[in-house]
Design an enzyme around this catalytic site. Sequence first.
Site, short mmCIF file in Angstrom:
data_model
loop_
_atom_site.label_atom_id
_atom_site.label_comp_id
_atom_site.label_asym_id
_atom_site.label_seq_id
_atom_site.Cartn_x
_atom_site.Cartn_y
_atom_site.Cartn_z
NE ARG A 187 36.12 -7.92 -4.56
CZ ARG A 187 35.82 -7.48 -3.07
NH1 ARG A 187 35.19 -6.47 -3.10
NH2 ARG A 187 36.14 -8.00 -1.98
CG ASP B 212 37.07 -0.68 0.58
OD1 ASP B 212 38.15 -0.20 1.12
OD2 ASP B 212 37.26 -1.73 0.03
CD GLU C 65 35.04 -1.46 -3.38
OE1 GLU C 65 35.06 -1.95 -2.45
OE2 GLU C 65 35.53 -1.61 -4.71
CG HIS D 113 40.07 -7.56 0.01
ND1 HIS D 113 41.22 -6.68 0.42
CD2 HIS D 113 39.13 -6.79 -0.28
CE1 HIS D 113 40.70 -5.49 0.06
NE2 HIS D 113 39.58 -5.51 -0.43
CG ASP E 3 41.44 -15.04 -23.20
OD1 ASP E 3 40.16 -14.96 -23.68
OD2 ASP E 3 42.45 -14.84 -23.55
#
Length: 289
Positions: free
Chosen positions: A77, A182, A156, A52, A91
């Site tokens: 996240r 959520d 969520e 977000h 990576d």
Amino acid sequence: MPVRVNLPETFAARIAGGSRPQVGMWVCSGSPIIAEIAAGSGVDWVLLDAEHSPNGLESILGQLYAMSGYPVAPVVRPPIGDTVVIKQYLDLGVQNLLVPMVDSAEQATELVRAVRYPGGGVRGVGASLARSSRWNRVADYLQNASATISLIVQIESATAVAAAAEIAAVDGVDALFVGPADLAASMGVLGQQSHPDVVAAVLSSIEAGRAAGKPVGVNAFVAEDAERYLAAGASFVAVGADVAILARASEALADRFIGSRSGDAEVSGSDAPGGPDTPRGPDTPRASY
């Protein structure tokens, strides 16, 4: 001779070895300066959010660099639990992933495969060219890579709560993290993270994770909620976010030094807090995150 590098311990290892719950905060601004300030604040972990927030690979990398000198666990996240996106994050040197919107054990199993090399997963092999192995300065990185990564999956939705025990039982899932915002939306009480039904669902998820031997965390920006979930056995909590802290603190300054003198300022347009029709005044409650 090149410098040999030992990677920091994972967030899962910190949780397991800690004598108390781990307390953290969100960094949503995309700023390496703010990330470094948060990393030096004394919290145990900092979440860099790309779901977000305006974060891409380059900005995440910059924030990882900014936080690297501090004794804090960076958790990142991604916007989605996609195999290719996860490969890129790993990576970059991301060791602790918090993957949003995991609704089933099958989905969790695929995420475990995404963070592991073939033999147990599908992660693409490019670490010798990447920061994850510090460009081959981490001894035996390929053989030991899975031990350097924590996979945390987010609960969520009402569907995920119902499947929490099965998700927690997936080998390779290191922890669950409940997102009440959520979750509330999925339960038909949008914006009511402290609704009794939402609280009950969070507590149910904590119980399911603990029964499976997995730590459970909760996003709880309201102090009373954080205390409730810690008392219920949450192993880690997020108790604030950089942008929310700045918004509330700057509002408090304006209220103190301007509000009583000239009244509340009006903001128009679609970017106004809460939208153009939201009333503003001294008794208007601040947004809850």
